[in-house]
Design a protein around this motif. Structure first.
Motif, PDB file in Angstrom:
ATOM      1  N   HIS A 112      -6.526 -61.759  73.455  1.00  0.00           N
ATOM      2  CA  HIS A 112      -7.562 -62.301  74.343  1.00  0.00           C
ATOM      3  C   HIS A 112      -6.891 -62.703  75.643  1.00  0.00           C
ATOM      4  O   HIS A 112      -5.719 -63.059  75.647  1.00  0.00           O
ATOM      5  CB  HIS A 112      -8.213 -63.553  73.753  1.00  0.00           C
ATOM      6  N   GLY A 113      -7.652 -62.704  76.721  1.00  0.00           N
ATOM      7  CA  GLY A 113      -7.110 -63.227  77.969  1.00  0.00           C
ATOM      8  C   GLY A 113      -7.473 -62.388  79.166  1.00  0.00           C
ATOM      9  O   GLY A 113      -8.332 -61.505  79.112  1.00  0.00           O
ATOM     10  N   GLU A 114      -6.771 -62.693  80.263  1.00  0.00           N
ATOM     11  CA  GLU A 114      -6.976 -62.035  81.556  1.00  0.00           C
ATOM     12  C   GLU A 114      -5.782 -61.130  81.843  1.00  0.00           C
ATOM     13  O   GLU A 114      -4.634 -61.587  81.817  1.00  0.00           O
ATOM     14  CB  GLU A 114      -7.085 -63.087  82.673  1.00  0.00           C
ATOM     15  N   PHE A 115      -6.070 -59.871  82.124  1.00  0.00           N
ATOM     16  CA  PHE A 115      -5.031 -58.885  82.379  1.00  0.00           C
ATOM     17  C   PHE A 115      -5.452 -58.021  83.564  1.00  0.00           C
ATOM     18  O   PHE A 115      -6.546 -58.188  84.098  1.00  0.00           O
ATOM     19  CB  PHE A 115      -4.810 -58.012  81.133  1.00  0.00           C
ATOM     20  N   THR A 116      -4.582 -57.102  83.957  1.00  0.00           N
ATOM     21  CA  THR A 116      -4.948 -56.098  84.956  1.00  0.00           C
ATOM     22  C   THR A 116      -4.448 -54.746  84.482  1.00  0.00           C
ATOM     23  O   THR A 116      -3.514 -54.662  83.664  1.00  0.00           O
ATOM     24  CB  THR A 116      -4.329 -56.401  86.342  1.00  0.00           C
ATOM     25  N   ILE A 117      -5.070 -53.698  84.994  1.00  0.00           N
ATOM     26  CA  ILE A 117      -4.591 -52.340  84.737  1.00  0.00           C
ATOM     27  C   ILE A 117      -3.387 -52.119  85.654  1.00  0.00           C
ATOM     28  O   ILE A 117      -3.486 -52.308  86.866  1.00  0.00           O
ATOM     29  CB  ILE A 117      -5.695 -51.307  85.010  1.00  0.00           C
ATOM     30  N   ILE A 118      -2.249 -51.743  85.063  1.00  0.00           N
ATOM     31  CA  ILE A 118      -1.038 -51.592  85.872  1.00  0.00           C
ATOM     32  C   ILE A 118      -0.627 -50.129  86.061  1.00  0.00           C
ATOM     33  O   ILE A 118       0.178 -49.832  86.943  1.00  0.00           O
ATOM     34  CB  ILE A 118       0.145 -52.399  85.295  1.00  0.00           C
ATOM     35  N   ASN A 119      -1.129 -49.230  85.217  1.00  0.00           N
ATOM     36  CA  ASN A 119      -0.794 -47.817  85.399  1.00  0.00           C
ATOM     37  C   ASN A 119      -1.801 -46.942  84.655  1.00  0.00           C
ATOM     38  O   ASN A 119      -2.585 -47.436  83.837  1.00  0.00           O
ATOM     39  CB  ASN A 119       0.637 -47.507  84.937  1.00  0.00           C
ATOM     40  N   LYS A 120      -1.766 -45.667  84.971  1.00  0.00           N
ATOM     41  CA  LYS A 120      -2.600 -44.675  84.295  1.00  0.00           C
ATOM     42  C   LYS A 120      -1.729 -43.458  84.018  1.00  0.00           C
ATOM     43  O   LYS A 120      -0.898 -43.085  84.841  1.00  0.00           O
ATOM     44  CB  LYS A 120      -3.776 -44.240  85.177  1.00  0.00           C
ATOM     45  N   GLN A 121      -1.935 -42.866  82.844  1.00  0.00           N
ATOM     46  CA  GLN A 121      -1.178 -41.668  82.508  1.00  0.00           C
ATOM     47  C   GLN A 121      -2.097 -40.678  81.811  1.00  0.00           C
ATOM     48  O   GLN A 121      -2.683 -40.996  80.767  1.00  0.00           O
ATOM     49  CB  GLN A 121       0.013 -42.009  81.608  1.00  0.00           C
ATOM     50  N   LEU A 122      -2.222 -39.485  82.387  1.00  0.00           N
ATOM     51  CA  LEU A 122      -2.991 -38.422  81.753  1.00  0.00           C
ATOM     52  C   LEU A 122      -2.174 -37.806  80.621  1.00  0.00           C
ATOM     53  O   LEU A 122      -0.943 -37.679  80.728  1.00  0.00           O
ATOM     54  CB  LEU A 122      -3.330 -37.323  82.764  1.00  0.00           C
ATOM     55  N   ASN A 123      -2.835 -37.425  79.551  1.00  0.00           N
ATOM     56  CA  ASN A 123      -2.215 -36.741  78.411  1.00  0.00           C
ATOM     57  C   ASN A 123      -0.915 -37.395  77.956  1.00  0.00           C
ATOM     58  O   ASN A 123       0.145 -36.774  77.970  1.00  0.00           O
ATOM     59  CB  ASN A 123      -1.980 -35.259  78.755  1.00  0.00           C
ATOM     60  N   PRO A 124      -0.998 -38.678  77.532  1.00  0.00           N
ATOM     61  CA  PRO A 124       0.216 -39.392  77.127  1.00  0.00           C
ATOM     62  C   PRO A 124       0.807 -38.921  75.802  1.00  0.00           C
ATOM     63  O   PRO A 124       1.921 -39.281  75.462  1.00  0.00           O
ATOM     64  CB  PRO A 124      -0.253 -40.837  77.017  1.00  0.00           C
ATOM     65  N   GLY A 125       0.066 -38.120  75.054  1.00  0.00           N
ATOM     66  CA  GLY A 125       0.557 -37.627  73.775  1.00  0.00           C
ATOM     67  C   GLY A 125       0.265 -38.583  72.635  1.00  0.00           C
ATOM     68  O   GLY A 125      -0.237 -39.694  72.838  1.00  0.00           O
ATOM     69  N   GLY A 126       0.583 -38.150  71.445  1.00  0.00           N
ATOM     70  CA  GLY A 126       0.375 -38.981  70.265  1.00  0.00           C
ATOM     71  C   GLY A 126      -1.091 -39.327  70.057  1.00  0.00           C
ATOM     72  O   GLY A 126      -1.979 -38.543  70.383  1.00  0.00           O
ATOM     73  N   PRO A 127      -1.339 -40.539  69.552  1.00  0.00           N
ATOM     74  CA  PRO A 127      -2.706 -40.932  69.206  1.00  0.00           C
ATOM     75  C   PRO A 127      -3.522 -41.446  70.393  1.00  0.00           C
ATOM     76  O   PRO A 127      -4.625 -41.932  70.209  1.00  0.00           O
ATOM     77  CB  PRO A 127      -2.485 -42.053  68.193  1.00  0.00           C
ATOM     78  N   LEU A 147      -2.067 -52.081  80.383  1.00  0.00           N
ATOM     79  CA  LEU A 147      -2.446 -53.420  80.813  1.00  0.00           C
ATOM     80  C   LEU A 147      -1.206 -54.223  81.191  1.00  0.00           C
ATOM     81  O   LEU A 147      -0.086 -53.879  80.798  1.00  0.00           O
ATOM     82  CB  LEU A 147      -3.209 -54.145  79.702  1.00  0.00           C
ATOM     83  N   SER A 148      -1.413 -55.326  81.909  1.00  0.00           N
ATOM     84  CA  SER A 148      -0.310 -56.181  82.331  1.00  0.00           C
ATOM     85  C   SER A 148       0.363 -56.887  81.155  1.00  0.00           C
ATOM     86  O   SER A 148       1.423 -57.473  81.317  1.00  0.00           O
ATOM     87  CB  SER A 148      -0.790 -57.205  83.371  1.00  0.00           C
ATOM     88  N   LYS A 149      -0.226 -56.829  79.965  1.00  0.00           N
ATOM     89  CA  LYS A 149       0.452 -57.316  78.759  1.00  0.00           C
ATOM     90  C   LYS A 149       1.219 -56.124  78.196  1.00  0.00           C
ATOM     91  O   LYS A 149       0.617 -55.116  77.809  1.00  0.00           O
ATOM     92  CB  LYS A 149      -0.553 -57.841  77.735  1.00  0.00           C
ATOM     93  N   PRO A 150       2.555 -56.191  78.179  1.00  0.00           N
ATOM     94  CA  PRO A 150       3.350 -55.031  77.750  1.00  0.00           C
ATOM     95  C   PRO A 150       2.921 -54.482  76.389  1.00  0.00           C
ATOM     96  O   PRO A 150       2.601 -55.244  75.475  1.00  0.00           O
ATOM     97  CB  PRO A 150       4.777 -55.579  77.700  1.00  0.00           C
ATOM     98  N   HIS A 151       2.897 -53.171  76.295  1.00  0.00           N
ATOM     99  CA  HIS A 151       2.606 -52.411  75.076  1.00  0.00           C
ATOM    100  C   HIS A 151       1.116 -52.368  74.720  1.00  0.00           C
ATOM    101  O   HIS A 151       0.764 -51.879  73.657  1.00  0.00           O
ATOM    102  CB  HIS A 151       3.409 -52.920  73.869  1.00  0.00           C
ATOM    103  N   TYR A 152       0.242 -52.881  75.577  1.00  0.00           N
ATOM    104  CA  TYR A 152      -1.196 -52.847  75.319  1.00  0.00           C
ATOM    105  C   TYR A 152      -1.889 -52.047  76.404  1.00  0.00           C
ATOM    106  O   TYR A 152      -1.465 -52.069  77.565  1.00  0.00           O
ATOM    107  CB  TYR A 152      -1.783 -54.264  75.260  1.00  0.00           C
ATOM    108  N   GLY A 153      -2.954 -51.363  75.994  1.00  0.00           N
ATOM    109  CA  GLY A 153      -3.686 -50.574  76.970  1.00  0.00           C
ATOM    110  C   GLY A 153      -5.074 -50.210  76.499  1.00  0.00           C
ATOM    111  O   GLY A 153      -5.496 -50.531  75.376  1.00  0.00           O
ATOM    112  N   VAL A 195      -9.107 -57.097  83.880  1.00  0.00           N
ATOM    113  CA  VAL A 195      -9.616 -56.843  82.534  1.00  0.00           C
ATOM    114  C   VAL A 195      -9.625 -58.178  81.798  1.00  0.00           C
ATOM    115  O   VAL A 195      -8.581 -58.804  81.612  1.00  0.00           O
ATOM    116  CB  VAL A 195      -8.734 -55.830  81.770  1.00  0.00           C
ATOM    117  N   THR A 196     -10.810 -58.593  81.367  1.00  0.00           N
ATOM    118  CA  THR A 196     -10.957 -59.805  80.561  1.00  0.00           C
ATOM    119  C   THR A 196     -11.260 -59.370  79.134  1.00  0.00           C
ATOM    120  O   THR A 196     -12.198 -58.608  78.907  1.00  0.00           O
ATOM    121  CB  THR A 196     -12.105 -60.685  81.077  1.00  0.00           C
TER     122      THR A 196
END
Length: 113
Positions: free
Chosen positions: A41-56, A64-70, A109-110
């Motif tokens: 939960h919380g307040e974040f921002t979108i920090i990057n975008k990647q097309l076709n990142p692979g995997g799931p 998101l600005s929280k590492p490892h979350y998107g 992003v909230t």
């Protein structure tokens, strides 16, 4: 749009795009984190975008600005609407592409329970 923001409502497993006047422009169903790996939960921002990142992650990843979350697509569309992820927000591939085309990097992003 620069003043748009995203709200992820975990209780109804939906993501909403709001305009600068806090009106809902679009709504999308999402998959969220399971009990042991809940979506933060919380307040974040979108920090990057990647097309076709692979995997799931389907066709697109928005970090998101929280590492490892998107916010990302999925190679398992039946997971949308369920508590199944490791904390990320899953969307149908077509929906995440639409959302990405509407929001720039640095969009707020909230995530609320």
């Amino acid at each position: 749009m620069p003043n748009d923001r995203i709200i992820v409502d975990l209780s109804d497993r939906s993501l909403y795009l709001l305009d600068g006047s806090n009106r809902v422009i679009r709504g999308f169903p999402v998959g969220i984190g399971k009990m042991l790996t809940q979506t933060p939960h919380g307040e974040f921002t979108i920090i990057n975008k990647q097309l076709n990142p692979g995997g799931p992650f389907g066709v697109l990843w928005m970090g998101l600005s929280k590492p490892h979350y998107g916010i990302h697509g999925t190679n398992n569309p039946s997971s949308i609407g369920k508590e199944v992820s490791h904390g990320c927000i899953r969307m149908f591939n077509s929906d995440v592409l639409t959302l990405s085309s509407l929001v720039p990097i640095h969009t707020r992003v909230t995530i609320r329970p």
